[in-house]
Design an enzyme around this catalytic site. Structure first.
Site, PDB file in Angstrom:
ATOM      1  N   HIS A 100       1.509   4.218  -2.675  1.00  0.00           N
ATOM      2  CA  HIS A 100       1.751   5.775  -2.678  1.00  0.00           C
ATOM      3  C   HIS A 100       2.740   6.359  -3.426  1.00  0.00           C
ATOM      4  O   HIS A 100       2.826   7.355  -4.125  1.00  0.00           O
ATOM      5  CB  HIS A 100       1.700   5.887  -1.268  1.00  0.00           C
ATOM      6  N   GLU A 160      -6.253   6.999  -0.927  1.00  0.00           N
ATOM      7  CA  GLU A 160      -6.258   5.937  -0.214  1.00  0.00           C
ATOM      8  C   GLU A 160      -6.844   4.602  -0.869  1.00  0.00           C
ATOM      9  O   GLU A 160      -6.120   3.511  -0.648  1.00  0.00           O
ATOM     10  CB  GLU A 160      -7.003   6.238   0.919  1.00  0.00           C
ATOM     11  N   HIS A 174       0.791  -1.009   0.071  1.00  0.00           N
ATOM     12  CA  HIS A 174       0.036  -0.064  -0.005  1.00  0.00           C
ATOM     13  C   HIS A 174       0.771   1.114  -0.113  1.00  0.00           C
ATOM     14  O   HIS A 174       0.466   2.257  -0.619  1.00  0.00           O
ATOM     15  CB  HIS A 174      -0.788  -0.053   1.164  1.00  0.00           C
ATOM     16  N   GLU A 175       1.866   1.140   0.861  1.00  0.00           N
ATOM     17  CA  GLU A 175       2.822   2.398   0.982  1.00  0.00           C
ATOM     18  C   GLU A 175       3.529   2.246  -0.217  1.00  0.00           C
ATOM     19  O   GLU A 175       3.718   3.713  -0.936  1.00  0.00           O
ATOM     20  CB  GLU A 175       3.792   2.445   1.987  1.00  0.00           C
TER      21      GLU A 175
END
Lengths: 405, 135, 190
Positions: free
Chosen positions: A150, A232, A146-147
Site C-alpha cells: 500500500h 486491495e 501487504h501494508e
C-alpha cells in the site's frame, strides 16, 4: 512495481476528477436552490470547494496523525515486540524503501492492520495486539508486506485524497438534507405568495436537489469503494511478490477472517485502510464494498502455484474469479518470480486463556504497565502506570516488592 | 481500572492464566466477566452464573461498576437465609465486586459455582489455609 | 515579413531545443536517481552481512554451554565467519558467506535436539535476531535485484536508452546466488 505506481497515479487522477465534479455540481445545485439565481450557484460551488480545500489541508498536514490517534495506535520501540520490528525492517529492504516506516501497536484484541502516511518517506504501519497474538512469523510478514505494498503503491495518498473528498460530499449533502427537513414548512408558505407557475418550478428544483443530495454521496462512495477494492487485490499481489511466499499472507487472512471480534477502534471513515474489513456482523453489510471478499483473496493467493510475481497473481486471479484482469498489463512485463519455502513453524497451539494473556500483556506493555513477580511466592503482578506508591505487598504471601522506576 | 471505593488504580494479579483486579488499599477484588468466562471455559456458563444471583434489598452503600460506572446491584450469595452474604454485581454484567473480607466469607461458606473452580482459584490466591481445612 | 518569418522560425527552433534539453535533463536525473538506488540497495546487503558477523560470537557463547557435544558445528560456524570477514574480493566473499549461511542453518537444525537451550530466554531473542538477519540478507539481495531489473530496463528502453548511451550509464549485474541450496531464503526453522 514501478509500473503499478504509474497506473495507480493515473487512476487516482481520474477518480478524483470525477468525485471533484460531483462535489462542485452539488455545491452549484444547492447554491442555486437557496439563492434562486445562477450567481448563487457559482457561490455555492465556491463554498463547496472551500470546504474541500480546508479539509484537504488538514488531512495532508496531519492526516496520518489524526488517523493513528483515532485508531488509538501507540508508537512502540523495538523491545516491545522485536519480531514485528524485524519483519518491518525486512520488508523495507525488500521494497527498497528509503526509510523504515514507524511502527504502531493498537490496543485491540481483534486481529487487523493498516498503513498510514502520505509518502514512502513518512509512512507508518499499525497492527493490533490481537494480530500479534494470533500470527506466526511468516503470516506477520505477509501482512506487513501487504501494508508495505500500500505504501509503495501510494495507496495511502489516494485514500486520503478520495476519503476527504467523499467526506466533504457527505457533509454538504447531510447539512442540506437536514436544513431542508427543518425549513420545509416555512419555505413553502413563503413560496405560496408567488404565482403558482413559479412555485411549481421551485418544487421541481427542490426535488431535483434533494435527489441529487441523496445520490451524490452514494455515487461517490461507489467510485471510492470500486477503486479501493482493486487496490486491495493489488496490495495482496505486491505482498506475495515482496515476501515471495503467498501462503504466509493467505494463512494470515484466514486467521483474520476466522476472528469473531469486531474492532472497537475502527470507524466508517478508516475502515478501507485496514487489511480486512474491521466490522463483523450486521455492521459489516454497509461496508461490504470496501474490501473484496476475504475468502476470494485467500483462494487467489493459494492458487499461485507457479510463482510469486504480479504475472502469477494475475493468472491466479483470472482463474479464481473468472473476471477481467486486475493488474495493469504494463506491470506484467517482468519475468516470473520464484516462490520460496516457508520458514516459520505454525504458532504453537494455545489455549484461549494463554492467548488472552499474551494479547492482554502486550496491550499492557504498550500502555506502560510494570510487570512484577512476587519474590516470595512468584505471584504475577501487573501494575498500571498511574498506581500510587513505590512498592506493593503481595496479597498472597505479604512480601513487599518495589516497583521499577 | 480504578477501585470503586478508593478511586485509585488497582493492580492486576495473574494466577493460572486468570487475572483479577485487586485494590492494594482496601483489599477489594474485581472479578471481570471476561476473566470469569476464561475461568469457566465458556461464555454461557459465565453469563448464567452472573445471572444466577438474586438481587437483594440492602442498605449497604452502592458501589459503581469500574467499567461502565453504573451503580451496581447487591446480590445474595449462598443459601443461608438468615445471614446472606451480599456482593456487588454490575447491572450490565461486567463483573463482580467483593469488598474486603466478603470473598473470605463467601469462600468459607463454599457455595459459589458448581465446579468449584472460582473457589479454588481465589482460595489459592488469598488464603492458603482453606485448602487443608475440611470442605 | 521575411525577417519576421525568419525570427519566428528561429524562435521555434530555439524553443524545440530548450524543450529537448529539458527532456534530456529530466531523463538524466531519473537515471542518476535510479543508479543511486541500486548502489544503496547494494550497500544494504553489506550492512546485513556485517550484522551477521557481529551476531555470531554472542550466539556461539550462549549456545556452547548447552551443547557440549557439538564442537564440530561451532568450529564450522566460527571458521566460516572468519573466512567471510577476511575475504578480499566479491567472489571470495559471496562464496564464504554462502558457506556461513549453510553452517548456520545446520546449527539451527541441531538446536532442535536441545530443549533446554530452546527454552533459554536469551537464546530465544538471539534466535529471532539471527532469523531476521538471515531474512534481511535474503531480502536485501531480492531488493537489489529488483532495483537492478528496473534500472537495466530503463537504460535499454527508448527514449531513455539514448540518454543512457550519451552519459555512459552501464548495465548492472544481478546478485547471482552461488549454489542451488541457497536459492530459497535459508530455512532457519524454529
Amino acid at each position: 512495481m514501478w509500473e503499478l505506481i504509474r497506473v495507480n497515479k493515473r487512476n487516482s487522477v481520474i477518480l478524483l476528477a470525477a468525485m471533484g465534479s460531483v462535489l462542485l455540481l452539488l455545491g452549484f445545485t444547492l447554491g442555486y436552490l437557496f439563492g434562486g439565481a445562477p450567481q448563487a450557484g457559482w457561490f455555492g460551488m465556491l463554498i463547496a470547494a472551500g470546504i474541500w480545500l480546508f479539509m484537504m489541508l488538514i488531512s495532508l498536514s496531519s492526516g496520518d496523525q489524526i488517523l493513528l490517534s483515532s485508531a488509538k495506535a501507540v508508537p512502540v520501540t523495538a523491545d516491545v515486540h522485536p519480531m514485528l520490528f524485524n519483519v518491518v525492517e525486512e520488508m523495507t529492504l525488500a521494497a527498497n524503501l528509503p526509510k523504515t516506516p514507524k511502527v504502531y501497536i493498537i490496543n485491540d484484541p481483534a486481529p487487523n492492520a493498516f498503513a498510514a502516511g502520505r509518502s514512502p518517506d513518512s509512512a507508518s504501519i499499525a497492527v493490533t495486539a490481537g494480530l500479534l497474538g494470533k500470527l506466526n512469523r511468516d503470516e506477520l510478514q505477509g501482512v506487513v508486506a501487504h501494508e508495505m505494498s500500500h505504501i509503495i503503491h501510494r495507496d495511502i495518498l489516494f485514500v486520503t485524497l478520495a476519503g476527504v473528498m467523499l467526506g466533504s460530499i457527505v457533509l454538504i449533502s447531510e447539512i442540506f438534507l437536514r436544513s431542508m427537513f427543518y425549513s420545509s414548512l416555512g419555505s413553502r408558505r413563503r413560496y405560496s405568495s408567488r404565482s403558482s407557475n413559479e412555485g411549481l418550478a421551485q418544487i421541481v428544483m427542490i426535488v431535483v436537489a434533494v435527489l441529487f443530495a441523496i445520490l451524490a454521496p452514494i455515487f461517490a462512495q461507489l467510485l471510492y469503494f470500486a477503486l479501493s477494492r482493486k487496490r486491495e487485490y493489488l496490495a495482496d499481489a505486491g505482498g506475495a511478490r515482496l515476501t515471495r511466499y503467498p501462503e504466509g499472507l493467505a494463512s494470515a487472512l484466514e486467521k483474520i477472517a476466522g476472528s469473531t471480534v469486531t474492532m472497537e477502534t475502527a470507524n466508517k471513515v478508516t475502515a478501507p485502510m485496514y487489511i480486512a474489513n474491521p466490522f463483523r456482523g450486521p455492521k459489516a453489510m454497509h461496508l461490504y464494498g470496501t474490501h473484496p471478499p476475504i475468502e476470494e483473496r485467500i483462494r487467489i493467493l493459494r492458487n499461485m502455484s507457479h510463482g510469486a510475481g504480479y504475472i502469477n497473481y494475475e493468472k491466479s486471479y483470472e482463474e479464481v474469479t473468472k473476471r477481467s484482469p486486475v493488474v495493469p498489463a504494463s506491470a506484467l512485463k517482468e519475468e516470473e518470480v520464484a516462490i520460496r519455502q516457508g520458514a516459520a513453524p505454525s504458532k504453537p497451539e494455545q489455549t484461549t486463556r494463554q492467548q488472552a494473556r499474551q494479547v492482554g500483556d502486550l496491550m499492557r506493555t504498550v500502555s506502560a504497565f510494570a510487570f512484577l513477580a512476587c519474590g516470595g511466592c512468584g505471584l504475577k503482578m501487573k501494575i498500571p502506570p498511574n498506581y500510587k506508591g513505590a512498592a506493593v505487598s503481595c496479597p498472597r504471601c505479604g512480601q513487599k516488592s518495589t516497583l521499577p522506576q | 481500572m480504578d477501585c470503586p471505593i478508593c478511586k485509585t488504580a488497582m493492580i492486576v494479579l495473574e494466577l493460572e492464566e486468570v487475572e483479577i483486579d485487586y485494590c492494594t488499599q482496601c483489599a477489594g477484588i474485581w472479578l471481570d466477566a471476561g476473566e470469569l468466562e476464561l475461568l469457566l471455559d465458556n461464555a454461557d456458563r459465565a453469563d448464567s452464573l452472573l445471572r444466577s444471583f438474586t438481587v437483594a434489598k440492602a442498605d449497604e452503600k452502592k458501589r459503581k461498576c469500574p467499567i461502565c460506572l453504573k451503580k451496581m446491584e447487591k446480590v445474595r450469595v449462598g443459601s443461608d437465609e438468615d445471614r446472606p452474604e451480599l456482593i456487588d454485581r454490575c447491572p450490565k454484567n461486567h463483573g463482580l465486586w467483593f469488598d474486603r473480607g466478603e470473598l473470605q466469607e463467601v469462600l468459607r461458606r463454599g457455595h459459589f459455582d458448581d465446579a468449584g473452580r472460582i473457589r479454588r482459584l481465589l482460595g489459592d490466591l488469598f488464603f492458603s489455609e482453606p485448602k487443608n481445612s475440611p470442605q | 515579413m521575411a525577417i519576421g518569418a525568419g525570427l519566428i522560425g528561429m524562435l521555434v527552433v530555439l524553443g524545440i531545443l530548450v524543450l529537448l534539453a529539458l527532456f534530456v535533463v529530466g531523463i538524466y536525473n531519473a537515471l542518476v536517481r535510479l543508479r543511486n538506488q541500486v548502489d544503496n540497495a547494494w550497500s544494504q546487503i553489506d550492512v546485513q552481512l556485517k550484522r551477521r558477523h557481529d551476531l555470531i560470537p554472542n550466539l556461539v557463547e550462549t549456545a556452547r554451554g548447552y551443547m557440549q557435544h557439538e564442537r564440530g558445528t561451532f568450529e564450522a560456524i566460527t571458521e566460516a565467519r572468519s573466512r567471510a570477514m577476511g575475504a578480499h574480493n566479491v567472489a571470495e566473499a559471496s562464496k564464504a558467506e554462502g558457506a556461513l549461511t549453510e553452517a548456520l542453518s545446520k546449527f539451527m537444525l541441531v538446536v532442535e535436539n536441545y530443549p533446554d537451550l530452546k527454552a533459554n530466554q536469551n537464546f530465544l531473542s538471539l534466535q529471532e535476531t539471527l532469523t531476521s538477519t538471515e531474512n534481511k540478507i535474503a531480502f536485501a539481495r531480492q531488493g537489489y535485484n529488483d532495483q537492478v531489473l528496473f534500472y537495466n530496463n530503463k537504460i535499454q528502453m527508448f527514449p531513455s536508452n539514448i540518454v543512457a548511451g550519451m552519459f555512459n550509464f552501464a548495465k548492472r549485474d544481478y546478485f547471482e546466488i552461488q549454489n542451488e541450496a541457497e536459492r530459497s531464503v535459508p530455512k532457519v526453522s524454529f
